[in-house]
Structure formats: C-alpha cells, structure tokens
Design a protein around this motif. Structure first.
Motif, PDB file in Angstrom:
ATOM      1  N   LEU A   1     -38.935 -28.205 -16.255  1.00 38.02           N
ATOM      2  CA  LEU A   1     -40.243 -27.611 -16.010  1.00 38.02           C
ATOM      3  C   LEU A   1     -40.742 -26.782 -17.187  1.00 38.02           C
ATOM      4  O   LEU A   1     -41.839 -26.221 -17.129  1.00 38.02           O
ATOM      5  CB  LEU A   1     -40.190 -26.731 -14.748  1.00 38.02           C
ATOM      6  CG  LEU A   1     -39.795 -27.438 -13.440  1.00 38.02           C
ATOM      7  CD1 LEU A   1     -39.812 -26.448 -12.285  1.00 38.02           C
ATOM      8  CD2 LEU A   1     -40.723 -28.608 -13.148  1.00 38.02           C
ATOM      9  N   GLY A   2     -39.914 -26.670 -18.243  1.00 34.01           N
ATOM     10  CA  GLY A   2     -40.336 -25.944 -19.426  1.00 34.01           C
ATOM     11  C   GLY A   2     -40.151 -24.445 -19.315  1.00 34.01           C
ATOM     12  O   GLY A   2     -39.521 -23.935 -18.389  1.00 34.01           O
TER      13      GLY A   2
ATOM     14  N   ALA B   1     -37.595 -17.904 -19.210  1.00 33.74           N
ATOM     15  CA  ALA B   1     -36.456 -18.822 -19.256  1.00 33.74           C
ATOM     16  C   ALA B   1     -36.953 -20.259 -19.180  1.00 33.74           C
ATOM     17  O   ALA B   1     -38.008 -20.537 -18.605  1.00 33.74           O
ATOM     18  CB  ALA B   1     -35.499 -18.548 -18.097  1.00 33.74           C
ATOM     19  N   TYR B   2     -36.177 -21.163 -19.774  1.00 31.15           N
ATOM     20  CA  TYR B   2     -36.457 -22.589 -19.638  1.00 31.15           C
ATOM     21  C   TYR B   2     -35.880 -23.045 -18.295  1.00 31.15           C
ATOM     22  O   TYR B   2     -34.697 -22.860 -18.022  1.00 31.15           O
ATOM     23  CB  TYR B   2     -35.838 -23.373 -20.795  1.00 31.15           C
ATOM     24  CG  TYR B   2     -36.605 -23.204 -22.088  1.00 31.15           C
ATOM     25  CD1 TYR B   2     -37.734 -23.988 -22.355  1.00 31.15           C
ATOM     26  CD2 TYR B   2     -36.232 -22.249 -23.031  1.00 31.15           C
ATOM     27  CE1 TYR B   2     -38.457 -23.827 -23.527  1.00 31.15           C
ATOM     28  CE2 TYR B   2     -36.954 -22.078 -24.210  1.00 31.15           C
ATOM     29  CZ  TYR B   2     -38.068 -22.874 -24.445  1.00 31.15           C
ATOM     30  OH  TYR B   2     -38.783 -22.714 -25.604  1.00 31.15           O
ATOM     31  N   VAL B   3     -36.713 -23.640 -17.474  1.00 32.92           N
ATOM     32  CA  VAL B   3     -36.363 -23.947 -16.085  1.00 32.92           C
ATOM     33  C   VAL B   3     -36.151 -25.446 -15.904  1.00 32.92           C
ATOM     34  O   VAL B   3     -36.938 -26.253 -16.398  1.00 32.92           O
ATOM     35  CB  VAL B   3     -37.463 -23.454 -15.130  1.00 32.92           C
ATOM     36  CG1 VAL B   3     -37.147 -23.852 -13.682  1.00 32.92           C
ATOM     37  CG2 VAL B   3     -37.632 -21.948 -15.248  1.00 32.92           C
ATOM     38  N   THR B   4     -35.080 -25.789 -15.194  1.00 36.11           N
ATOM     39  CA  THR B   4     -34.844 -27.164 -14.756  1.00 36.11           C
ATOM     40  C   THR B   4     -34.786 -27.172 -13.236  1.00 36.11           C
ATOM     41  O   THR B   4     -34.006 -26.433 -12.632  1.00 36.11           O
ATOM     42  CB  THR B   4     -33.526 -27.721 -15.321  1.00 36.11           C
ATOM     43  OG1 THR B   4     -33.601 -27.748 -16.749  1.00 36.11           O
ATOM     44  CG2 THR B   4     -33.267 -29.135 -14.805  1.00 36.11           C
ATOM     45  N   GLU B   5     -35.632 -27.969 -12.616  1.00 34.13           N
ATOM     46  CA  GLU B   5     -35.653 -28.093 -11.158  1.00 34.13           C
ATOM     47  C   GLU B   5     -34.635 -29.141 -10.728  1.00 34.13           C
ATOM     48  O   GLU B   5     -34.700 -30.291 -11.176  1.00 34.13           O
ATOM     49  CB  GLU B   5     -37.046 -28.491 -10.694  1.00 34.13           C
ATOM     50  CG  GLU B   5     -37.188 -28.596  -9.179  1.00 34.13           C
ATOM     51  CD  GLU B   5     -38.593 -28.996  -8.767  1.00 34.13           C
ATOM     52  OE1 GLU B   5     -39.271 -28.188  -8.110  1.00 34.13           O
ATOM     53  OE2 GLU B   5     -39.015 -30.117  -9.136  1.00 34.13           O
TER      54      GLU B   5
END
Length: 249
Positions: free
Chosen positions: A60-61, A111-115
């Motif tokens: 998700l950036g 923060a760089y988010v990963t779903e």
C-alpha cells in the motif's frame, strides 16, 4: 513530557529507562489484577499469520499510521510488550523506532505498509491465547468450506469446539454420501450440512428454548452430542427435541 537535556544520547537513555519502568509497573498491575500472563505480550507477525492463514498480500506504499493501532512486530523475540515498552535492558542499543516514538509522546509514525489477506479475520486478538482459537477456526474452515456469512454464525468459547464440529460435519457428510449413493465434494457437503442440518436444528432449538447462554453453535453441538448418546440416531423431530429438553433440564 520530561524536558530534554540537549544531549541526544542522554535523552534517548532517559526515554529508555522511563519506558522500562512503565513496562515493569504495567506487568505488576496485570499480576495484581490476576490477568493472564500473555495479555501484555507483543504478538510476533509470523505467529499471527500462522494462526490466521495467509491468502495473499499487496503493498500500500508509505502511509501515516496511528501508533495505538500497532500491536505486533516482525521480530520474534519478546523484547517489548504490547505498548512497545522494553521488557529487558538488552535492547538498549537497538531501541525500536515505534518504542521511541511512543516514549516521546508521538501519536503517529510513517511506515511502508503491506496489506496481508488472511483466511480467518484478525479481529478479536488480544493475547497469544486468542491465536489458539484463531488456529482452530482456520482448520475448521479448511475442513468445512462455507460462505463468510455462514461462518459468522458459528463461534465457540472453547477452541476445541471447532475441531469437534469439524469432525461432526465430516461424519454427517459420510452418512449423507451413503444415503445419496453418489460422490459429493467437500464444499457441497458443507453447504448441504449448513442448509439441511445446522439451520433447521438451530431453528428448532430456538423454538424449544434450548439455546441457553452460549452461542447457537455451542447449543447445536451439545444437543447433537446428547441426541446420539440417548437415542443412537442422527434424525431430528419433535419427539427427539422434547426428550432432549427433559434430559438437559
């Protein structure tokens, strides 16, 4: 918030000591309230995903995250509690950036988010004990594939209830196959069990006021177990319900 000294290294050291004191006091409060020991432990990411089951993920950036929503870490070591306060002095030299942000009064962090998409929803997880429940629920879903709205009606206070119900559905499916004299896949068996067994039985139990204080799945499990013990039958009718009412009460 305590005043800074103007010396960054000293300020970080003071923040660390304050966070350690808060962690120790929090642990003491949990003990005095006689809460489970694992309520305040941080949840390692790998443990959570193992319990929930991974379906997929998507990046998700860079995003701004509220710190009070951060409850776990990819680090498997238990060096921080659920509020990212250090649980020992060994992390003094590598103080977690979330821990520092919380200790200095920040409300958010970038923060760089990963779903990550999971088999079982991540809601309702407060402690490691909840991961056991989620793991049993995930295994039940693999044995009994149903639509999400059906799963929403099936819940247990005891994680072993999912395992017991999974076995019961498979036994029901075996008897159904013997009667139908044709092969049916796991998904079709699950759908037929829910539509022809679970929902009608729950309706009868509600009409007979046999649900009790637990969930409808727990009531179904109890009377299904008692039905077979008392009558050695898997049939349902008014006579069966009335006899169960007398026996259970």
């Amino acid at each position: 918030m305590p005043a800074e000294t103007g010396f960054p290294q000293a300020d970080v050291a003071d923040d660390f000591q304050r966070a350690r004191r808060r962690e120790v006091l929090s642990r003491l409060a949990h003990r005095l309230r006689r809460e489970p020991d694992d309520v305040n432990l941080i949840l390692p990411f790998d443990d959570v995903i193992a319990a929930l089951g991974r379906r997929g993920e998507r990046p998700l950036g860079l995003q701004t995250i509220k710190l009070d929503t951060v409850v776990g870490t990819v680090d498997s070591r238990r060096d921080f509690d659920r509020h990212f306060r250090p649980t020992s002095s060994r992390v003094r030299e590598r103080h977690h950036r979330v821990s520092i942000a919380m200790a200095t009064g920040q409300q958010t962090i970038d923060a760089y988010v990963t779903e990550v998409h999971t088999v079982v929803p991540a809601s309702g997880i407060r402690s490691h004990a909840d991961l056991l429940m989620k793991g049993h629920e995930r295994m039940f879903r693999s044995r009994v594939p149903l639509p999400e709205q059906a799963y929403a009606r099936i819940s247990f206070a005891d994680p072993w209830g999912y395992a017991e119900l999974g076995e019961a559905v498979e036994a029901w499916g075996f008897r159904y196959l013997q009667h139908a004299r044709r092969f049916l896949g796991r998904e079709e068996i699950a759908r037929l069990w829910f539509a022809e067994e679970y929902l009608p039985v729950v309706r009868m139990l509600r009409a007979a006021d046999l649900i009790g204080s637990g969930t409808e799945a727990e009531a179904y499990q109890q009377v299904a177990r008692e039905r077979y013990r008392l009558m050695r039958t898997h049939e349902w009718n008014d006579e069966v319900i009335e006899r169960l009412r007398r026996e259970i009460r």
